[in-house]
Scaffold this motif. Structure first.
Motif, mmCIF file in Angstrom:
data_model
loop_
_atom_site.group_PDB
_atom_site.id
_atom_site.type_symbol
_atom_site.label_atom_id
_atom_site.label_comp_id
_atom_site.label_asym_id
_atom_site.label_seq_id
_atom_site.Cartn_x
_atom_site.Cartn_y
_atom_site.Cartn_z
ATOM 1 N N SER A 1 0.822 -1.216 0.000
ATOM 2 C CA SER A 1 0.000 0.000 0.000
ATOM 3 C C SER A 1 0.852 1.261 0.000
ATOM 4 O O SER A 1 0.427 2.297 0.511
ATOM 5 C CB SER A 1 -0.946 -0.003 1.206
ATOM 6 N N ARG A 2 2.041 1.175 -0.553
ATOM 7 C CA ARG A 2 2.809 2.391 -0.742
ATOM 8 C C ARG A 2 2.060 3.300 -1.721
ATOM 9 O O ARG A 2 1.430 2.825 -2.662
ATOM 10 C CB ARG A 2 4.199 2.056 -1.289
ATOM 11 N N MET B 1 2.584 -3.067 3.597
ATOM 12 C CA MET B 1 3.769 -2.264 3.302
ATOM 13 C C MET B 1 3.330 -0.844 2.959
ATOM 14 O O MET B 1 2.553 -0.627 2.023
ATOM 15 C CB MET B 1 4.550 -2.894 2.142
ATOM 16 N N LEU B 2 3.819 0.130 3.745
ATOM 17 C CA LEU B 2 3.399 1.522 3.633
ATOM 18 C C LEU B 2 4.595 2.430 3.358
ATOM 19 O O LEU B 2 5.751 2.052 3.587
ATOM 20 C CB LEU B 2 2.704 1.967 4.926
ATOM 21 N N ASP B 3 4.318 3.642 2.897
ATOM 22 C CA ASP B 3 5.375 4.636 2.711
ATOM 23 C C ASP B 3 6.005 4.993 4.047
ATOM 24 O O ASP B 3 5.358 4.940 5.108
ATOM 25 C CB ASP B 3 4.806 5.903 2.064
ATOM 26 N N CYS B 4 7.277 5.385 3.997
ATOM 27 C CA CYS B 4 7.991 5.750 5.222
ATOM 28 C C CYS B 4 9.062 6.782 4.875
ATOM 29 O O CYS B 4 9.773 6.639 3.870
ATOM 30 C CB CYS B 4 8.621 4.515 5.855
ATOM 31 N N VAL C 1 18.074 -3.362 2.466
ATOM 32 C CA VAL C 1 17.006 -2.372 2.656
ATOM 33 C C VAL C 1 16.816 -2.170 4.156
ATOM 34 O O VAL C 1 17.283 -2.967 4.978
ATOM 35 C CB VAL C 1 15.657 -2.819 2.022
ATOM 36 N N ALA C 2 16.118 -1.097 4.499
ATOM 37 C CA ALA C 2 15.754 -0.832 5.895
ATOM 38 C C ALA C 2 14.239 -0.734 5.983
ATOM 39 O O ALA C 2 13.602 -0.069 5.149
ATOM 40 C CB ALA C 2 16.400 0.459 6.385
ATOM 41 N N LEU C 3 13.660 -1.389 6.982
ATOM 42 C CA LEU C 3 12.213 -1.418 7.156
ATOM 43 C C LEU C 3 11.849 -0.900 8.542
ATOM 44 O O LEU C 3 12.435 -1.321 9.547
ATOM 45 C CB LEU C 3 11.684 -2.838 6.974
ATOM 46 N N ARG C 4 10.871 -0.012 8.595
ATOM 47 C CA ARG C 4 10.390 0.532 9.859
ATOM 48 C C ARG C 4 9.236 -0.329 10.365
ATOM 49 O O ARG C 4 8.282 -0.584 9.637
ATOM 50 C CB ARG C 4 9.925 1.963 9.669
ATOM 51 N N THR C 5 9.342 -0.829 11.597
ATOM 52 C CA THR C 5 8.268 -1.575 12.239
ATOM 53 C C THR C 5 8.081 -1.018 13.642
ATOM 54 O O THR C 5 8.840 -0.146 14.081
ATOM 55 C CB THR C 5 8.595 -3.080 12.334
#
Length: 271
Positions: free
Chosen positions: A20-21, A50-53, A93-97
């Motif tokens: 859902s980016r 999965m969203l924008d960050c 990659v880096a992912l924000r959770t």
């Protein structure tokens, strides 16, 4: 409007990713539960949106199949990382959770390695209902508890075949000691570098595997002095590697695979 999704698995631990980016998050608790129904929906152990960050390649929000939220999912994190790396032709990659910023890398074998963050051991962080030593809980079998962003309770047993997971698992999951319920692990130690793990997953039942549960089980074994700092964790569906130096973050490494992509029709979305 139909909703696109990707079905993936990590050694049989299946999950769905909704990208859902560039759009609002479409997933609610009710929709996650309907999507997780293996007869009338897609079926999965976990769902990741999965969203924008602003400070990472994407932000991930997780759901269990029963519609309950969770803060960590090692398998779906690896799946999202694999998708983003293939999309960008990058190897990291880096992912924000809700666990923080998790860095992910593709290894030379094609597996995905994730920095899962530091484990938490304080009773209030797991959380438990009462202040206590979390290395030995006051329950029959003297399990150990920790948090990897979600609660984990680990039993060390001599014979996994003698454990009635379908009975013991839900009883421990809903024990009043765990106000947010808990994942329950049953571990047979093969040697100091290998364990056999079976799982009762909070909100999901018995999965073929679980990334965060593999981390929690290995961390609890290392903490008790039963295991070395690099552990091969063999689940029903296959093996992953967990590394923890006893102080810093936990690293989870294993394969992921895309099964198929599809769309959810309006009939399910509007129920």
């Amino acid at each position: 409007m139909p909703l696109s999704f990707h079905k993936m698995h990590a050694n049989g631990d299946d999950f769905v990713i909704v990208d859902s980016r560039n759009s609002p998050n479409p997933i609610t608790s009710n929709l996650a539960r309907r999507m997780g129904d293996r007869n009338r929906g897609i079926g999965f152990n976990q769902l990741a949106v999965m969203l924008d960050c602003d400070d990472a390649d994407a932000r991930l929000v997780f759901w269990n199949a029963d519609g309950s939220p969770l803060d960590a999912c090692g398998s779906a994190t690896r799946g999202a990382a694999d998708m983003l790396m293939r999309e960008s032709n990058m190897t990291s990659v880096a992912l924000r959770t809700n666990r923080g910023l998790l860095t992910c890398e593709r290894t030379s074998t094609g597996a995905i390695s994730v920095n899962m963050g530091k484990p938490l051991f304080n009773w209030v962080d797991i959380p438990l209902a009462l202040e206590m030593d979390t290395s030995v809980l006051p329950l029959a079998g003297e399990p150990t508890a920790c948090s990897m962003g979600n609660p984990h309770c680990t039993y060390f047993v001599d014979d996994l075949t003698a454990v009635e997971i379908e009975t013991i698992g839900p009883a421990i999951e809903t024990n009043p000691l765990f106000p947010l319920r808990t994942n329950v692990h049953f571990v047979r130690i093969i040697d100091r570098a290998r364990i056999r793990l079976r799982i009762w997953e909070r909100g999901g039942g018995i999965p073929l595997g679980s990334g965060s549960c593999s981390c929690g089980a290995a961390v609890n074994g290392i903490r008790r002095g039963l295991l070395d700092r690099c552990v091969e964790v063999e689940c029903d569906g296959g093996a992953v590697t967990v590394q923890w130096d006893g102080v810093g973050p936990v690293f989870l490494t294993g394969p992921v695979e895309t099964i198929y992509s599809g769309t959810i029709m309006d009939t399910l979305l509007k129920v």
